[in-house]
Write a protein that holds these residues in place. Structure first.
Motif, PDB file in Angstrom:
ATOM      1  N   THR A  68      -2.436  26.215  23.820  1.00 26.58           N
ATOM      2  CA  THR A  68      -1.312  25.326  23.548  1.00 26.58           C
ATOM      3  C   THR A  68      -0.680  24.913  24.873  1.00 26.58           C
ATOM      4  O   THR A  68      -0.644  25.700  25.825  1.00 26.58           O
ATOM      5  CB  THR A  68      -0.261  26.013  22.665  1.00 26.58           C
ATOM      6  OG1 THR A  68       0.199  27.208  23.318  1.00 26.58           O
ATOM      7  CG2 THR A  68      -0.854  26.389  21.314  1.00 26.58           C
ATOM      8  N   ILE A  69      -0.199  23.686  24.931  1.00 21.83           N
ATOM      9  CA  ILE A  69       0.403  23.141  26.147  1.00 21.83           C
ATOM     10  C   ILE A  69       1.902  23.003  25.928  1.00 21.83           C
ATOM     11  O   ILE A  69       2.349  22.410  24.942  1.00 21.83           O
ATOM     12  CB  ILE A  69      -0.206  21.777  26.515  1.00 21.83           C
ATOM     13  CG1 ILE A  69      -1.723  21.901  26.704  1.00 21.83           C
ATOM     14  CG2 ILE A  69       0.445  21.232  27.776  1.00 21.83           C
ATOM     15  CD1 ILE A  69      -2.139  22.809  27.830  1.00 21.83           C
ATOM     16  N   ASN A  70       2.650  23.546  26.857  1.00 25.58           N
ATOM     17  CA  ASN A  70       4.104  23.441  26.816  1.00 25.58           C
ATOM     18  C   ASN A  70       4.548  22.576  27.992  1.00 25.58           C
ATOM     19  O   ASN A  70       4.357  22.943  29.152  1.00 25.58           O
ATOM     20  CB  ASN A  70       4.731  24.839  26.907  1.00 25.58           C
ATOM     21  CG  ASN A  70       6.246  24.777  26.836  1.00 25.58           C
ATOM     22  OD1 ASN A  70       6.807  23.803  26.364  1.00 25.58           O
ATOM     23  ND2 ASN A  70       6.902  25.825  27.307  1.00 25.58           N
ATOM     24  N   PHE A  71       5.111  21.408  27.683  1.00 23.34           N
ATOM     25  CA  PHE A  71       5.539  20.478  28.731  1.00 23.34           C
ATOM     26  C   PHE A  71       7.036  20.245  28.603  1.00 23.34           C
ATOM     27  O   PHE A  71       7.532  19.879  27.535  1.00 23.34           O
ATOM     28  CB  PHE A  71       4.789  19.147  28.605  1.00 23.34           C
ATOM     29  CG  PHE A  71       5.153  18.157  29.681  1.00 23.34           C
ATOM     30  CD1 PHE A  71       4.627  18.263  30.950  1.00 23.34           C
ATOM     31  CD2 PHE A  71       6.043  17.125  29.416  1.00 23.34           C
ATOM     32  CE1 PHE A  71       4.962  17.361  31.938  1.00 23.34           C
ATOM     33  CE2 PHE A  71       6.388  16.219  30.401  1.00 23.34           C
ATOM     34  CZ  PHE A  71       5.841  16.333  31.669  1.00 23.34           C
ATOM     35  N   VAL A  72       7.752  20.501  29.691  1.00 27.59           N
ATOM     36  CA  VAL A  72       9.205  20.343  29.698  1.00 27.59           C
ATOM     37  C   VAL A  72       9.585  19.381  30.810  1.00 27.59           C
ATOM     38  O   VAL A  72       9.157  19.542  31.956  1.00 27.59           O
ATOM     39  CB  VAL A  72       9.920  21.697  29.914  1.00 27.59           C
ATOM     40  CG1 VAL A  72      11.426  21.497  29.966  1.00 27.59           C
ATOM     41  CG2 VAL A  72       9.549  22.669  28.805  1.00 27.59           C
ATOM     42  N   LYS A  83       4.621  22.090  33.281  1.00 24.05           N
ATOM     43  CA  LYS A  83       3.541  22.106  32.299  1.00 24.05           C
ATOM     44  C   LYS A  83       2.882  23.478  32.340  1.00 24.05           C
ATOM     45  O   LYS A  83       2.468  23.943  33.399  1.00 24.05           O
ATOM     46  CB  LYS A  83       2.515  21.015  32.612  1.00 24.05           C
ATOM     47  CG  LYS A  83       1.372  20.933  31.610  1.00 24.05           C
ATOM     48  CD  LYS A  83       0.424  19.806  31.981  1.00 24.05           C
ATOM     49  CE  LYS A  83      -0.725  19.714  30.989  1.00 24.05           C
ATOM     50  NZ  LYS A  83      -1.677  18.633  31.358  1.00 24.05           N
ATOM     51  N   LYS A  84       2.810  24.113  31.179  1.00 22.93           N
ATOM     52  CA  LYS A  84       2.279  25.472  31.130  1.00 22.93           C
ATOM     53  C   LYS A  84       1.418  25.642  29.888  1.00 22.93           C
ATOM     54  O   LYS A  84       1.801  25.223  28.794  1.00 22.93           O
ATOM     55  CB  LYS A  84       3.428  26.482  31.123  1.00 22.93           C
ATOM     56  CG  LYS A  84       2.991  27.934  31.139  1.00 22.93           C
ATOM     57  CD  LYS A  84       4.173  28.862  31.344  1.00 22.93           C
ATOM     58  CE  LYS A  84       5.133  28.789  30.179  1.00 22.93           C
ATOM     59  NZ  LYS A  84       6.225  29.787  30.300  1.00 22.93           N
ATOM     60  N   HIS A  86      -0.926  28.230  27.235  1.00 15.31           N
ATOM     61  CA  HIS A  86      -0.855  29.588  26.697  1.00 15.31           C
ATOM     62  C   HIS A  86      -1.919  29.772  25.625  1.00 15.31           C
ATOM     63  O   HIS A  86      -2.165  28.873  24.809  1.00 15.31           O
ATOM     64  CB  HIS A  86       0.523  29.855  26.090  1.00 15.31           C
ATOM     65  CG  HIS A  86       0.609  31.170  25.368  1.00 15.31           C
ATOM     66  ND1 HIS A  86       0.609  32.374  26.032  1.00 15.31           N
ATOM     67  CD2 HIS A  86       0.670  31.462  24.038  1.00 15.31           C
ATOM     68  CE1 HIS A  86       0.681  33.353  25.148  1.00 15.31           C
ATOM     69  NE2 HIS A  86       0.718  32.826  23.932  1.00 15.31           N
TER      70      HIS A  86
END
Length: 239
Positions: A68-72, A83-84, A86
């Motif tokens: 999953t991509i977490n973009f803030v 961008k991280k 997991h």
């Protein structure tokens, strides 16, 4: 027959033979575990758990979930972006027997969460030690090479003879008077007088006016020798 079990903060409706992905368990592939938090078995509903119920399972493998991509992006924080990715750690299990009662006497190990198990019950020290050993191996460090060589103790014949005292030191430690008996002279001032070669009352008693002025300047005591009356005191103490 079906059951509803709880593990990893989630609830699953399972039947015998189902293959299930659950939150990481503390188990290896091939291990048999038992889920004891059973909320429902058939028509029996727990309050909140069904007493004595359990679900057996066999661990197939330890896997990871989809990435999953977490973009803030913070528009008001000067264009801050992050961008991280997991991948959740999961355990793949196959559901076995579903027991309505007697699960507490089955003898199987309970299915417990494997999250953070490396850091529990002193595991943190072991992990830190392993990391330190791995780092030392990459650097090629050798503790034996770093250990200082043991120095051989010198024998009685090899010991150095004590350095003989100088004439000045001999006079200070030998026939020296206690100059602290003079008014205003303490241990520090006595050391300064010894360093200047003054060790006896007889020497001070024989000072002339020129000597008093000379030592007053050398010892940074200008005028103090006269005020304290060292010469007169030394004459009395030298008798």
């Amino acid at each position: 027959m079906f059951a509803v079990l709880k593990t990893g903060g989630k609830q699953y409706r399972v039947q015998s033979g189902d293959v299930l992905r659950v939150e990481k368990l503390d188990a290896q592939a091939g291990d048999e575990v038992q889920f004891n938090d059973i909320l429902m078995v058939g028509d029996t509903v727990g309050a909140p758990l069904v007493k004595g119920a359990g679900v057996k399972a066999t661990v197939i493998d330890q896997i990871k979930g989809e990435k999953t991509i977490n973009f803030v992006k913070r528009r008001r924080k000067h264009g801050s972006q992050r961008k991280k990715g997991h991948r959740q750690q999961l355990t793949l299990v196959r559901i076995g027997d579903i027991m309505e009662s007697g699960a507490d006497k089955s003898g199987l190990r309970a299915a417990v969460s494997g999250r953070g198990m490396a850091f529990a019950a002193g595991g943190l020290a072991a992990v830190a030690a392993g990391a330190a050993a791995a780092y030392a191996a990459t650097r090629g460090d050798d503790d034996s090479a770093k250990a200082p060589a043991a120095k051989d103790k010198p024998s009685a014949t090899e010991k150095e003879a004590p350095t003989p005292k100088t004439a000045k030191e001999a006079s200070v430690t030998g026939g020296a008077d206690d100059l602290k008996k003079l008014s205003g002279v303490g241990p520090a001032l006595e050391k300064k007088l010894h360093a200047a070669g003054i060790t006896t009352f007889e020497q001070i008693a024989g000072w002339t006016d020129e000597d008093v002025e000379k030592f007053g300047e050398e010892l940074n005591f200008k005028g103090r020798i006269e005020r304290e009356g060292w010469v007169e005191q030394a004459k009395e103490l030298s008798k």
